[in-house]
Write a protein that holds these residues in place. Structure first.
Motif, short mmCIF file in Angstrom:
data_model
loop_
_atom_site.label_atom_id
_atom_site.label_comp_id
_atom_site.label_asym_id
_atom_site.label_seq_id
_atom_site.Cartn_x
_atom_site.Cartn_y
_atom_site.Cartn_z
N LYS A 69 -5.43 -7.83 1.18
CA LYS A 69 -4.26 -7.51 2.01
C LYS A 69 -2.99 -7.96 1.30
N ILE A 70 -1.95 -7.13 1.40
CA ILE A 70 -0.64 -7.43 0.81
C ILE A 70 0.41 -7.30 1.90
N THR A 71 1.30 -8.29 1.99
CA THR A 71 2.44 -8.20 2.92
C THR A 71 3.73 -8.38 2.15
N LEU A 72 4.73 -7.58 2.52
CA LEU A 72 6.06 -7.64 1.94
C LEU A 72 7.06 -7.85 3.06
N ASP A 73 7.70 -9.02 3.04
CA ASP A 73 8.71 -9.35 4.06
C ASP A 73 8.17 -9.12 5.47
N GLY A 74 6.90 -9.51 5.68
CA GLY A 74 6.28 -9.39 6.99
C GLY A 74 5.59 -8.06 7.27
N HIS A 75 5.75 -7.06 6.38
CA HIS A 75 5.13 -5.75 6.57
C HIS A 75 3.81 -5.69 5.79
N ASP A 76 2.76 -5.23 6.45
CA ASP A 76 1.50 -5.00 5.77
C ASP A 76 1.63 -3.72 4.93
N ILE A 77 1.57 -3.86 3.61
CA ILE A 77 1.72 -2.70 2.72
C ILE A 77 0.42 -2.40 1.98
N SER A 78 -0.69 -2.89 2.49
CA SER A 78 -1.97 -2.76 1.80
C SER A 78 -2.33 -1.30 1.50
N HIS A 79 -1.89 -0.39 2.37
CA HIS A 79 -2.24 1.02 2.20
C HIS A 79 -0.98 1.90 2.19
N THR A 80 0.14 1.29 1.85
CA THR A 80 1.41 2.00 1.83
C THR A 80 1.59 2.75 0.51
N LYS A 81 2.23 3.91 0.56
CA LYS A 81 2.48 4.69 -0.65
C LYS A 81 3.58 4.01 -1.49
N PRO A 82 3.52 4.18 -2.83
CA PRO A 82 4.50 3.52 -3.70
C PRO A 82 5.96 3.81 -3.32
N ALA A 83 6.28 5.04 -2.97
CA ALA A 83 7.67 5.38 -2.64
C ALA A 83 8.14 4.61 -1.40
#
Length: 259
Positions: A69-83
């Motif tokens: 799992k990856i979070t960026l500034d509180g957002h879970d970006i584990s399955h987020t697109k690069p853009a």
């Protein structure tokens, strides 16, 4: 230039838990945990093949996670697109300079600004409308010391200045977190000093995560260091703490002067 105080107790702006990336039966990243404090310069170091660039690819979603799992500034970006990761505020530079070689320095920065201002999706706008971005582009060129080279074609710039231009295009996307992949690779000593000073300058209000082999640069710039080996975290802490770790000495940095 003095570094700002880092609140190590603050919630990490970038956090990873149990990251795994498998290529067939090979785990290039194997259960990595990482916390990057807001406003810090955090280094990833390790021998070739340690998994540093693969980890960067996972964090920026260029690689698909096998687990974790990856979070960026509180957002879970584990399955987020690069853009979308870019829109959320994390931007990566690469080992190989990613500028447009046959555009001028000013035009390169303006292209990056077009994306942030939505001009890249407004194809009907006349080219002259892009001139509205020139003042902001010049401000970014001034931030990296390239204001006098605004009309120079990028391919003709020195290697160090190309890296500075790439940092300017990264800044044009207004990132909260900048990921720099070996920013000093292939540089002469004079250029290393210039780009190191530039990183210190532009980190104001931002967080920097960098892969870097030049340990002198890591010692001078970084608040915290994570050491990778064979896809796993070997050690983490301040540079002096990591350098003194006997496991790190054996696996990466080498024996001490007393040995």
């Amino acid at each position: 230039m003095s570094a700002p105080a880092i609140d190590t107790a603050a919630q990490p702006i970038l956090s990873a838990r149990g990251l795994v990336k498998s290529f067939g039966g090979f785990k290039a990243v194997d259960g990595v945990d990482l916390d990057v404090a807001p406003g810090s310069i955090h280094a990833l170091i390790g021998p070739n093949g340690a998994g540093k660039s693969t980890l960067f690819g996972l964090l920026t979603r260029f690689h698909t996670l096998s687990a974790g799992k990856i979070t960026l500034d509180g957002h879970d970006i584990s399955h987020t697109k690069p853009a979308e990761v870019v829109r959320l505020g994390m931007v990566r530079s690469f080992q190989i300079s990613a500028i447009f070689p046959h555009l001028t320095a000013l035009e390169n920065v303006r292209v990056a600004l077009q994306r942030r201002h939505g001009f890249d999706r407004q194809f009907w706008k006349p080219v002259a409308s892009l001139r509205a971005l020139d003042a902001e582009a010049m401000s970014l060129l001034e931030a990296v010391g390239l204001q006098d080279l605004r009309d120079h074609v990028a391919v003709n710039l020195s290697y160090g200045r190309k890296r500075a231009l790439e940092i300017a295009t990264t800044l044009a996307l207004d990132p909260k977190v900048m990921l720099l992949d070996e920013p000093m690779a292939g540089m002469a000593a004079a250029d290393v000093a210039v780009v190191a000073e530039l990183i210190l300058k532009v980190r104001k209000g931002r967080t920097v995560l960098m892969v870097e082999h030049n340990l002198g640069v890591v010692e001078d710039l970084c608040d915290r260091v994570t050491v990778l080996a064979r896809g796993r975290v070997l050690a983490e802490g301040g540079f002096d703490e990591v350098r003194a770790d006997p496991v790190v000495k054996e696996a990466y940095i080498g024996a001490s002067d007393d040995d």
